[in-house]
Enzyme design. Sequence first.
Site, PDB file in Angstrom:
ATOM      1  N   ARG A   1       1.035  -1.309  -0.034  1.00 17.83           N
ATOM      2  CA  ARG A   1       0.187   0.017  -0.134  1.00 17.83           C
ATOM      3  C   ARG A   1       0.907   1.155  -0.138  1.00 17.83           C
ATOM      4  NH1 ARG A   1      -1.505   3.087   4.542  1.00 17.83           N
ATOM      5  NH2 ARG A   1      -3.575   4.147   4.385  1.00 17.83           N
TER       6      ARG A   1
ATOM      7  N   ASP B   1      11.152 -13.697  10.519  1.00 22.17           N
ATOM      8  CA  ASP B   1      12.455 -14.143  10.874  1.00 22.17           C
ATOM      9  C   ASP B   1      13.329 -13.334  11.707  1.00 22.17           C
ATOM     10  OD1 ASP B   1      11.640 -16.788   9.935  1.00 22.17           O
ATOM     11  OD2 ASP B   1      12.840 -16.711   8.201  1.00 22.17           O
TER      12      ASP B   1
ATOM     13  N   ARG C   1       0.770   3.879  -2.980  1.00 20.97           N
ATOM     14  CA  ARG C   1       0.169   5.227  -2.816  1.00 20.97           C
ATOM     15  C   ARG C   1       1.250   6.405  -2.847  1.00 20.97           C
ATOM     16  NH1 ARG C   1      -4.679   4.489   1.049  1.00 20.97           N
ATOM     17  NH2 ARG C   1      -6.102   3.512  -0.511  1.00 20.97           N
TER      18      ARG C   1
ATOM     19  N   THR D   1       9.796 -10.559   6.482  1.00 23.26           N
ATOM     20  CA  THR D   1      10.148 -11.661   6.926  1.00 23.26           C
ATOM     21  C   THR D   1       9.860 -11.901   8.354  1.00 23.26           C
ATOM     22  OG1 THR D   1      11.807 -13.688   7.331  1.00 23.26           O
ATOM     23  CG2 THR D   1      12.560 -11.453   6.809  1.00 23.26           C
TER      24      THR D   1
ATOM     25  N   ARG E   1       4.151 -33.150  26.460  1.00 24.07           N
ATOM     26  CA  ARG E   1       3.511 -33.019  25.055  1.00 24.07           C
ATOM     27  C   ARG E   1       4.210 -31.937  24.278  1.00 24.07           C
ATOM     28  NH1 ARG E   1       1.110 -36.942  27.088  1.00 24.07           N
ATOM     29  NH2 ARG E   1      -1.151 -36.946  27.075  1.00 24.07           N
TER      30      ARG E   1
ATOM     31  N   MET F   1       8.833 -21.005  14.562  1.00 21.43           N
ATOM     32  CA  MET F   1       9.336 -20.822  13.223  1.00 21.43           C
ATOM     33  C   MET F   1      10.518 -19.779  13.388  1.00 21.43           C
ATOM     34  SD  MET F   1       6.503 -20.270  10.086  1.00 21.43           S
ATOM     35  CE  MET F   1       6.221 -21.636   9.371  1.00 21.43           C
TER      36      MET F   1
HETATM   37  O1  F6P Z   1      11.179 -17.258   6.418  1.00 20.10           O
HETATM   38  C1  F6P Z   1       9.906 -17.391   6.889  1.00 20.10           C
HETATM   39  C2  F6P Z   1       9.546 -18.730   7.138  1.00 20.10           C
HETATM   40  O2  F6P Z   1       8.128 -18.749   7.767  1.00 20.10           O
HETATM   41  C3  F6P Z   1      10.362 -19.427   8.036  1.00 20.10           C
HETATM   42  O3  F6P Z   1      10.370 -19.279   9.442  1.00 20.10           O
HETATM   43  C4  F6P Z   1      10.141 -20.758   7.851  1.00 20.10           C
HETATM   44  O4  F6P Z   1      11.078 -21.905   7.954  1.00 20.10           O
HETATM   45  C5  F6P Z   1       9.706 -20.997   6.230  1.00 20.10           C
HETATM   46  O5  F6P Z   1       9.322 -19.583   6.055  1.00 20.10           O
HETATM   47  C6  F6P Z   1       8.849 -21.797   6.135  1.00 20.10           C
HETATM   48  O6  F6P Z   1       8.413 -22.008   4.672  1.00 20.10           O
HETATM   49  P1  F6P Z   1       7.335 -22.367   4.054  1.00 20.10           P
HETATM   50  O7  F6P Z   1       6.212 -21.533   4.187  1.00 20.10           O
HETATM   51  O8  F6P Z   1       7.672 -22.679   2.476  1.00 20.10           O
HETATM   52  O9  F6P Z   1       7.129 -23.851   4.596  1.00 20.10           O
END
Ligand code: F6P
Length: 323
Positions: free
Chosen positions: A25, A132, A29, A130, A248, A174
């Site tokens: 966006r 990450d 814009r 990202t 678990r 992740m």
């Molecule tokens: O880079 C972002 C991410 O979510 C990582 O944390 C993870 O390892 C990867 O992508 C997962 O990728 P996909 O959605 O292709 O499984």
Amino acid sequence: MASKIKKIGVLCSGGDGPGMNAAVRAVVRSGINYGLKVEGIMRGYQGLIDNDMMEMGPRSVSGIIGRGGTIIKTARSPEFRTEKGQQKAVNTLKKHKIDALVVVGGDGSYLGANELYSKWGIPTVGIPGTIDNDLHGTDQTIGCNTAINTALEAIDKVRDTAHSMERIFIVEVMGNRSGYIAMQVAMGSGAEDVVVPEFKPDYSAMCDRITKGAKRGKISWIIVVSEGVVKAASLAESITTMTGLETRSVVLGHVQRGGNPCALDRILSTRLGVAAVEELLKGNAGKAIGVIQDKINIVPLVDARKRPFAEFNEYYRLITMMR
Ligand code: F6P
């Protein structure tokens, strides 16, 4: 701003993250406000190869600042890694008279943007998109803060059942090869332990702590593990075997990539999107845009890739002090 650039493209590439829409966006814009035409390229670099794009007007991005995902879709394109694929992408850019490109993505997407710039002479800039948070040149990447909050919300819920049933829970988050999300989430959720790629795990010391804790009456534990180091289910099995305590596992997975972006991600995306367009208009290409200490920060795309998280030792020290 006097510039030869009349038309720009914007694409999202790699794993999606909350806030990508807000970035699109902002590019659309601000580009239009500077008198540019803006093409939204579908499915990242693959859309360039496949000639799949749409012209974006100001209304085409209405109401998306708070929506997760990305309306122009995102993908990983193995074809774009090849010379042939890149040639096709460049041909599409030329065909549509797209003078410059904004790429929203992570490490691999920056690599692609840098190749387009250095090998093919296409002015590109990167915006860090990202969850990450593993890129140099910015304190935060788009989506990371929302992902952390999503994981925290989930772990708070896991904690309720862990307490009630006096169980150990392994929660896998992740982060690709970075333990950033795991570390933040472990501290924020009050987890007893964390396993990240940056530290060699010592599972027998961990089990020792759990057994000693159990003798003092502490049976509920949350252990956050970063994906890739160990599978949550197999660690849960080993802990049950080593301690005799019920364990678990929960894999939070792609839930962390969805949902409405938090305030931080919306604001970050807006700032980065506008700055990206302005840098292109200034003729400053081959760069990654970030925010460091609340100021726009520009670094070469090649330097922006893969950052280790500097404060790991300190974070881990604090987590161990909260046990
Ligand atoms: O880079 C972002 C991410 O979510 C990582 O944390 C993870 O390892 C990867 O992508 C997962 O990728 P996909 O959605 O292709 O499984």
